[in-house]
Design an enzyme around this catalytic site. Structure first.
Site, PDB file in Angstrom:
ATOM      1  N   ARG A 194     -15.881  48.346  27.090  1.00  0.00           N
ATOM      2  CA  ARG A 194     -14.932  48.450  25.973  1.00  0.00           C
ATOM      3  C   ARG A 194     -14.127  49.741  26.024  1.00  0.00           C
ATOM      4  O   ARG A 194     -13.840  50.352  24.992  1.00  0.00           O
ATOM      5  CB  ARG A 194     -15.625  48.347  24.598  1.00  0.00           C
ATOM      6  CG  ARG A 194     -16.214  47.012  24.179  1.00  0.00           C
ATOM      7  CD  ARG A 194     -15.194  45.914  24.202  1.00  0.00           C
ATOM      8  NE  ARG A 194     -15.159  45.306  25.514  1.00  0.00           N
ATOM      9  CZ  ARG A 194     -16.034  44.413  25.964  1.00  0.00           C
ATOM     10  NH1 ARG A 194     -16.984  43.993  25.208  1.00  0.00           N
ATOM     11  NH2 ARG A 194     -15.941  43.914  27.167  1.00  0.00           N
ATOM     12  N   SER A 232     -15.648  42.046  16.748  1.00  0.00           N
ATOM     13  CA  SER A 232     -16.784  42.960  16.585  1.00  0.00           C
ATOM     14  C   SER A 232     -16.291  44.293  16.041  1.00  0.00           C
ATOM     15  O   SER A 232     -15.372  44.889  16.618  1.00  0.00           O
ATOM     16  CB  SER A 232     -17.467  43.201  17.926  1.00  0.00           C
ATOM     17  OG  SER A 232     -17.878  41.977  18.469  1.00  0.00           O
ATOM     18  N   GLU A 235     -15.456  49.685  17.376  1.00  0.00           N
ATOM     19  CA  GLU A 235     -14.749  49.180  18.563  1.00  0.00           C
ATOM     20  C   GLU A 235     -13.229  49.241  18.390  1.00  0.00           C
ATOM     21  O   GLU A 235     -12.507  49.577  19.330  1.00  0.00           O
ATOM     22  CB  GLU A 235     -15.195  47.739  18.852  1.00  0.00           C
ATOM     23  CG  GLU A 235     -14.523  47.151  20.069  1.00  0.00           C
ATOM     24  CD  GLU A 235     -15.024  45.761  20.421  1.00  0.00           C
ATOM     25  OE1 GLU A 235     -16.250  45.572  20.529  1.00  0.00           O
ATOM     26  OE2 GLU A 235     -14.177  44.862  20.599  1.00  0.00           O
TER      27      GLU A 235
END
Ligand SMILES: Cc1cc2nc3c(=O)[nH]c(=O)nc-3n(C[C@H](O)[C@H](O)[C@H](O)COP(=O)(O)OP(=O)(O)OC[C@H]3O[C@@H](n4cnc5c(N)ncnc54)[C@H](O)[C@@H]3O)c2cc1C
Length: 360
Positions: A173, A250, A352
């Protein structure tokens, strides 16, 4: 290079500050100073060159949390599109895709053409140009596996060039492009395999859904259909009729722990069962953030103040349940979750999405 003095030619210039909520999947965010839409790489460069500082490059708005005060400068909306083949041979094809091309349209097109490599990334919202930013990934695939280069406009020296994949700093990520405003992504190059079959299915849940063993290959269209089904069941495919999808997907990344912290977690959670985890390089262990949140006492549907709630389908998604909730309400829920997980289980969760003009 474009003439720095030229104005964008076909811009949709919304000079009247409008709420940025309309440009984000969370439906949150206050007004912008100015919003400009750029429909080609040249226009993106022009828009960035002539814009008043500060500048926010915004595409699908599916990975940003924008503060209630909005953004004081210029928002450049990436609205370019299209794809062209750069090179091809019997086994593979390399395509250059404009930054604003909707990601899932691209995935569908590659599957239709019999090009393997993106099939497990079906159903992810947003633009193609944003996929290298956080090395978008799902169901055992990530874009770092197929990206060969990222074409950028470098705001530092005004150059336009392709950054080879090896220099993109791809990580879980993350990449060199996240949390920075030096590089504007103009297009992305992907090398895809000519094959009617997917790559080996790596994700156990997906393999189960397909009725195959991990490591087997399936027809590309089957992989896409199964991924879309799994994602929809978790509220992870945008659906205007489903408030669970008013999110950024998320909200927290899965924490990556060193061995000592992981052992500590095992001790603290001994009576809760073993956390789902994935071994990484150098003894690091990635742990399920959804499990940590659930074990800290936040179940699906858990409401916060002001109309925000944990998704009723996935513990990791924080949603604008009412459709009129504020960013500060969302961040209040996020910080309660983060602090409670930390106090109970000793693990720090990190967001995130990119937070703009707000903080957790
Ligand atoms: C329901 C849902 C499910 C999701 N599932 C997943 C998933 O499975 N896996 C996953 O990895 N992500 C997932 N996401 C997150 C998100 O979809 C991806 O990160 C996506 O790539 C963001 O694209 P975007 O165009 O919406 O980016 P935006 O939200 O517009 O921007 C995100 C960041 O990238 C920057 N940026 C965008 N475009 C450019 C550009 N051309 N040049 C420079 N900077 C740029 C922005 O400034 C911002 O910092 C999900 C989100 C939602 C809402």
């Amino acid at each position: 290079m474009s003439d720095a003095s030229a104005q964008p030619t076909t811009e949709v210039d919304r000079a009247i500050p409008g709420p940025l909520a309309g440009y984000t999947t969370l439906r949150m965010g206050g007004p912008a100073g100015r919003i400009v839409a750029a429909t080609s790489a040249d226009e993106i460069i022009q828009a960035v060159q002539v814009a008043d500082e500060p500048i926010l490059v915004l595409a699908g708005g599916s990975n940003v949390v924008i503060g209630d005060a909005g953004f004081p400068g210029t928002v450049v909306l990436v609205r370019s599109g299209g794809l062209r083949i750069l090179t091809e041979d019997a086994g593979s094809v390399t395509v250059r895709v404009e930054a604003g091309e909707p990601w899932d349209d691209l995935v569908a097109a590659t599957i239709g053409n019999g090009w393997a490599g993106l099939e497990c990334l079906s159903g992810i919202p947003g633009s193609t140009g944003a996929t290298p930013i956080q090395n978008v990934g799902a169901y055992g695939q990530e874009v770092a596996e197929t990206i060969t280069g990222v074409e950028v406009y470098d705001r530092l020296d005004g150059t336009r060039r392709v950054v080879p994949a090896a220099e993109c700093g791809f990580a879980y990520r993350g990449s060199i492009f996240k949390y920075q405003d030096r590089w504007v992504v103009l297009s992305v190059d992907f090398r895809l395999t000519r094959s009617p079959l997917s790559g080996p299915v790596r994700y156990a849940e997906l393999a189960r859904a397909l009725g195959v063993e991990v490591g087997e290959r399936v027809p590309l269209a089957d992989a896409r259909a199964a991924v879309l089904r799994l994602r929809a069941g978790k509220g992870m495919v945008l659906d205007a009729a489903d408030p669970d999808t008013r999110s950024v997907g998320s909200f927290f990344t899965n924490p990556v722990l060193d061995r000592a912290t992981y052992d500590q977690l095992l001790e603290r959670s001994a009576d809760l069962g073993e956390p789902p985890s994935w071994p990484g390089a150098d003894g690091l262990v990635k742990v399920s953030a959804a499990w940590l949140i659930d074990k800290a006492g936040f179940t699906k549907g858990h409401p916060g103040e002001g109309g925000v709630a944990i998704s009723s389908k996935h513990t990791l998604a924080l949603t604008n349940r009412s459709g009129t909730a504020s960013t500060s309400d969302l961040l209040a829920l996020a910080s309660t979750i983060r602090d409670t997980v930390h106090n109970r289980l000793g693990v720090t969760l990190h967001p995130e999405p990119v937070l703009i003009n707000c903080a957790l």
